[in-house]
Design an enzyme around this catalytic site. Structure first.
Site, PDB file in Angstrom:
ATOM      1  N   GLU A 121      -0.189  25.937 109.463  1.00  0.00           N
ATOM      2  CA  GLU A 121       0.241  24.702 108.810  1.00  0.00           C
ATOM      3  C   GLU A 121       1.729  24.746 108.461  1.00  0.00           C
ATOM      4  O   GLU A 121       2.290  25.799 108.229  1.00  0.00           O
ATOM      5  CB  GLU A 121      -0.600  24.434 107.554  1.00  0.00           C
ATOM      6  CG  GLU A 121      -0.480  25.460 106.452  1.00  0.00           C
ATOM      7  CD  GLU A 121      -1.344  26.707 106.675  1.00  0.00           C
ATOM      8  OE1 GLU A 121      -1.886  26.886 107.776  1.00  0.00           O
ATOM      9  OE2 GLU A 121      -1.439  27.506 105.726  1.00  0.00           O
ATOM     10  N   LYS A 175      -1.940  23.825  98.572  1.00  0.00           N
ATOM     11  CA  LYS A 175      -1.742  24.711  97.408  1.00  0.00           C
ATOM     12  C   LYS A 175      -1.929  23.942  96.095  1.00  0.00           C
ATOM     13  O   LYS A 175      -2.528  24.457  95.147  1.00  0.00           O
ATOM     14  CB  LYS A 175      -0.339  25.324  97.451  1.00  0.00           C
ATOM     15  CG  LYS A 175      -0.183  26.382  98.540  1.00  0.00           C
ATOM     16  CD  LYS A 175       1.249  26.914  98.562  1.00  0.00           C
ATOM     17  CE  LYS A 175       1.496  27.828  99.732  1.00  0.00           C
ATOM     18  NZ  LYS A 175       2.855  28.374  99.756  1.00  0.00           N
ATOM     19  N   ASP A 193      -7.011  25.530 129.805  1.00  0.00           N
ATOM     20  CA  ASP A 193      -5.785  26.253 129.465  1.00  0.00           C
ATOM     21  C   ASP A 193      -4.672  25.781 130.405  1.00  0.00           C
ATOM     22  O   ASP A 193      -4.693  26.064 131.609  1.00  0.00           O
ATOM     23  CB  ASP A 193      -6.027  27.767 129.627  1.00  0.00           C
ATOM     24  CG  ASP A 193      -4.803  28.588 129.254  1.00  0.00           C
ATOM     25  OD1 ASP A 193      -3.737  27.991 128.993  1.00  0.00           O
ATOM     26  OD2 ASP A 193      -4.915  29.829 129.235  1.00  0.00           O
ATOM     27  N   GLN A 207      15.915  25.512  99.986  1.00  0.00           N
ATOM     28  CA  GLN A 207      16.059  25.111 101.394  1.00  0.00           C
ATOM     29  C   GLN A 207      15.872  23.590 101.493  1.00  0.00           C
ATOM     30  O   GLN A 207      14.997  23.030 100.831  1.00  0.00           O
ATOM     31  CB  GLN A 207      14.986  25.736 102.299  1.00  0.00           C
ATOM     32  CG  GLN A 207      14.680  27.194 102.172  1.00  0.00           C
ATOM     33  CD  GLN A 207      13.542  27.453 101.207  1.00  0.00           C
ATOM     34  OE1 GLN A 207      13.715  27.304 100.009  1.00  0.00           O
ATOM     35  NE2 GLN A 207      12.394  27.862 101.697  1.00  0.00           N
ATOM     36  N   THR A 208      16.665  22.956 102.347  1.00  0.00           N
ATOM     37  CA  THR A 208      16.528  21.505 102.508  1.00  0.00           C
ATOM     38  C   THR A 208      15.961  21.179 103.895  1.00  0.00           C
ATOM     39  O   THR A 208      16.259  21.862 104.873  1.00  0.00           O
ATOM     40  CB  THR A 208      17.903  20.810 102.360  1.00  0.00           C
ATOM     41  OG1 THR A 208      18.867  21.540 103.123  1.00  0.00           O
ATOM     42  CG2 THR A 208      18.340  20.740 100.915  1.00  0.00           C
ATOM     43  N   CYS A 245      14.096  23.183 116.212  1.00  0.00           N
ATOM     44  CA  CYS A 245      14.304  24.646 116.250  1.00  0.00           C
ATOM     45  C   CYS A 245      15.220  25.068 117.394  1.00  0.00           C
ATOM     46  O   CYS A 245      15.558  26.238 117.513  1.00  0.00           O
ATOM     47  CB  CYS A 245      12.965  25.379 116.358  1.00  0.00           C
ATOM     48  SG  CYS A 245      12.034  25.334 114.820  1.00  0.00           S
ATOM     49  N   TYR A 279      10.191  30.808 119.486  1.00  0.00           N
ATOM     50  CA  TYR A 279       9.782  29.393 119.622  1.00  0.00           C
ATOM     51  C   TYR A 279      10.944  28.488 120.064  1.00  0.00           C
ATOM     52  O   TYR A 279      10.813  27.666 120.965  1.00  0.00           O
ATOM     53  CB  TYR A 279       9.209  28.935 118.280  1.00  0.00           C
ATOM     54  CG  TYR A 279       8.803  27.489 118.189  1.00  0.00           C
ATOM     55  CD1 TYR A 279       7.641  27.030 118.785  1.00  0.00           C
ATOM     56  CD2 TYR A 279       9.583  26.575 117.476  1.00  0.00           C
ATOM     57  CE1 TYR A 279       7.262  25.692 118.683  1.00  0.00           C
ATOM     58  CE2 TYR A 279       9.208  25.241 117.366  1.00  0.00           C
ATOM     59  CZ  TYR A 279       8.052  24.804 117.967  1.00  0.00           C
ATOM     60  OH  TYR A 279       7.689  23.485 117.871  1.00  0.00           O
TER      61      TYR A 279
HETATM   62  P1  NAD Z   1      -0.601  21.302 117.276  1.00  0.00           P
HETATM   63  O1  NAD Z   1      -0.683  22.784 117.215  1.00  0.00           O
HETATM   64  O2  NAD Z   1      -1.455  20.516 116.350  1.00  0.00           O
HETATM   65  O3  NAD Z   1      -0.867  20.796 118.759  1.00  0.00           O
HETATM   66  C1  NAD Z   1      -0.565  21.538 119.900  1.00  0.00           C
HETATM   67  C2  NAD Z   1      -1.831  21.605 120.726  1.00  0.00           C
HETATM   68  O4  NAD Z   1      -1.538  22.314 121.949  1.00  0.00           O
HETATM   69  C3  NAD Z   1      -2.959  22.386 120.020  1.00  0.00           C
HETATM   70  O5  NAD Z   1      -4.094  21.581 119.870  1.00  0.00           O
HETATM   71  C4  NAD Z   1      -3.209  23.546 120.944  1.00  0.00           C
HETATM   72  O6  NAD Z   1      -4.562  23.939 121.014  1.00  0.00           O
HETATM   73  C5  NAD Z   1      -2.709  23.017 122.274  1.00  0.00           C
HETATM   74  N1  NAD Z   1      -2.417  24.103 123.208  1.00  0.00           N
HETATM   75  C6  NAD Z   1      -1.804  25.277 122.934  1.00  0.00           C
HETATM   76  N2  NAD Z   1      -1.784  26.042 124.024  1.00  0.00           N
HETATM   77  C7  NAD Z   1      -2.403  25.334 124.995  1.00  0.00           C
HETATM   78  C8  NAD Z   1      -2.719  25.620 126.347  1.00  0.00           C
HETATM   79  N3  NAD Z   1      -2.385  26.787 126.907  1.00  0.00           N
HETATM   80  N4  NAD Z   1      -3.365  24.691 127.066  1.00  0.00           N
HETATM   81  C9  NAD Z   1      -3.734  23.506 126.508  1.00  0.00           C
HETATM   82  N5  NAD Z   1      -3.470  23.186 125.218  1.00  0.00           N
HETATM   83  C10 NAD Z   1      -2.806  24.094 124.484  1.00  0.00           C
HETATM   84  O7  NAD Z   1       0.942  20.942 117.062  1.00  0.00           O
HETATM   85  P2  NAD Z   1       1.646  19.535 116.913  1.00  0.00           P
HETATM   86  O8  NAD Z   1       2.267  19.508 115.578  1.00  0.00           O
HETATM   87  O9  NAD Z   1       0.751  18.436 117.326  1.00  0.00           O
HETATM   88  O10 NAD Z   1       2.829  19.693 117.973  1.00  0.00           O
HETATM   89  C11 NAD Z   1       2.832  19.032 119.234  1.00  0.00           C
HETATM   90  C12 NAD Z   1       4.127  19.358 119.960  1.00  0.00           C
HETATM   91  O11 NAD Z   1       5.240  18.952 119.173  1.00  0.00           O
HETATM   92  C13 NAD Z   1       4.328  20.845 120.233  1.00  0.00           C
HETATM   93  O12 NAD Z   1       4.982  21.012 121.460  1.00  0.00           O
HETATM   94  C14 NAD Z   1       5.247  21.274 119.123  1.00  0.00           C
HETATM   95  O13 NAD Z   1       5.997  22.420 119.467  1.00  0.00           O
HETATM   96  C15 NAD Z   1       6.115  20.036 118.975  1.00  0.00           C
HETATM   97  N6  NAD Z   1       6.752  19.942 117.660  1.00  0.00           N
HETATM   98  C16 NAD Z   1       6.000  19.679 116.551  1.00  0.00           C
HETATM   99  C17 NAD Z   1       6.617  19.601 115.320  1.00  0.00           C
HETATM  100  C18 NAD Z   1       5.830  19.311 114.067  1.00  0.00           C
HETATM  101  O14 NAD Z   1       6.437  19.234 113.004  1.00  0.00           O
HETATM  102  N7  NAD Z   1       4.528  19.128 114.114  1.00  0.00           N
HETATM  103  C19 NAD Z   1       7.991  19.793 115.211  1.00  0.00           C
HETATM  104  C20 NAD Z   1       8.718  20.067 116.352  1.00  0.00           C
HETATM  105  C21 NAD Z   1       8.091  20.116 117.582  1.00  0.00           C
END
Ligand code: NAD
Length: 329
Positions: free
Chosen positions: A191, A200, A54, A220-221, A120, A149
């Site tokens: 997701e 879906k 963690d 929404q776009t 965001c 967030y």
């Molecule tokens: P994801 O949820 O697949 O990956 C995030 C990972 O962080 C998860 O596996 C989760 O278990 C891990 N995690 C959460 N809390 C934790 C902790 N306390 N200690 C250790 N690990 C921890 O999401 P993702 O899509 O791979 O996103 C990765 C990063 O990119 C994130 O910071 C997310 O906010 C950012 N992000 C993603 C998107 C997107 O569209 N996927 C868009 C904007 C920003």
């Protein structure tokens, strides 16, 4: 480029997993850390120092940064609109991950630090119309980000900036706009739209249904970036001289109805859209202004949405079939 170990925080997740695979393929010595048990990681690769911990805990961050040159922080409690609108406190607690990782990276004199921020962070007033003006980096201020967030992301961006200014830690920040692709979350409530649409449509096809639910009126776009473009962009931004947070996203705009129709064409079916107007739908319109990333890095998304969605659909269909075969066995 440092020859030391590279840390990927959140390596069990979607983007982190792809980054670990890419770094390993390039011959780097990688440590991948995630809070989830290994059976929930999307990729657990041989030859990688895989750790379950963690990272909200400071001591775990110190251990994770031990002997590390570059840190990529992709760990966060996150999901699509349905998750982030209903889990604001949980999303904000990710501030502990970035804070403790920054402190550990500074104390242990890591070479470089990358932070995954998000679209965001942008001011909601700039996203009220479906007919969007693409978001420029300066549009994050005055601040009115997505509640929960988005505030966490904006705060953590600024912590990266101040660790750079006050302590000389090399930090780089990318604002991701909707990343999608195989080996990511496709069910369970976290997701995002592209994976949810695929699931879906696949379920409707499998069950002989004629309708699918769409959150909001579907006007929404959004823009969506394929994972391979994202990984390439992350590496370029880490290696760059760009000190301020920069957009990393596609500028190929589509409506949510349009995305649903695209997936139906891929699946070879036509479904009636059943609009759920009380479901979380996020801002009305959002697109990435890529002027800066094009100017500084020459980065542009290489994979068109239709191509990326075909690859994503195929992977989710396989996962869906595996899950349902196991459930009926
Ligand atoms: P994801 O949820 O697949 O990956 C995030 C990972 O962080 C998860 O596996 C989760 O278990 C891990 N995690 C959460 N809390 C934790 C902790 N306390 N200690 C250790 N690990 C921890 O999401 P993702 O899509 O791979 O996103 C990765 C990063 O990119 C994130 O910071 C997310 O906010 C950012 N992000 C993603 C998107 C997107 O569209 N996927 C868009 C904007 C920003």
């Amino acid at each position: 480029m440092s020859s030391k170990k590279i840390l990927v925080a959140g390596g069990g997740g979607f983007i982190g997993g792809h980054l670990v695979a890419h770094l390993k393929e390039q011959g780097h010595d990688v440590r991948s850390v995630d809070i989830k048990p290994f059976d929930q990681w999307y990729q657990v690769l041989d030859g990688v120092d895989n750790v379950v911990a963690d990272l909200k805990d400071r001591k775990n961050c110190q251990d994770a940064c031990d002997g590390v040159g570059d840190v990529y922080n992709l760990a966060a409690d996150m999901g699509g609109m349905g998750f982030i609108e209903n889990n604001k406190a949980l999303c904000m607690l990710s501030v502990l991950i970035n804070t403790h990782l920054l402190q550990a990276a500074q104390e242990q004199k890591c070479d470089r630090f990358f932070y995954a921020s998000s679209a965001c962070v942008y001011n909601a007033d700039k996203q009220v119309s479906e007919d969007v003006v693409p978001l420029k980096e300066e549009d994050a201020y005055p601040a009115m980000p997505e509640d929960g967030y988005g505030w966490e992301k904006l705060f953590s961006e600024r912590m990266c900036r101040h660790f750079r200014e006050d302590y000389g830690l090399y930090t780089r920040v990318a604002r991701f706009h909707n990343v999608y692709g195989p080996l990511g979350t496709w069910d369970g409530g976290r997701e995002k739209a592209p994976a949810a649409m695929c699931r879906k449509v696949i379920a409707a096809k499998a069950n002989g249904e004629t309708e699918m639910e769409i959150w909001g009126d579907g006007h929404q776009t959004r823009s969506f970036m394929y994972i391979d473009d994202c990984i390439k962009g992350i590496r370029m931004i880490m290696d760059s001289d760009i000190l301020e947070p920069i957009n990393l996203g596609s500028d190929e705009l589509i409506t949510i109805n349009g995305l649903a129709e695209m997936v139906q064409v891929i699946a070879g079916i036509k479904l009636k859209h059943n609009h759920n107007l009380s479901a979380p739908k996020g801002v009305n319109g959002r697109n990435s202004d890529n002027t800066l990333i094009d100017k500084y890095l020459g980065w542009a998304p290489g994979i068109k949405l239709r191509e990326g969605m075909e690859l994503t659909y195929k992977w989710i269909e396989e996962e869906y079939n595996k899950k349902h075969a196991a459930a009926t066995a």
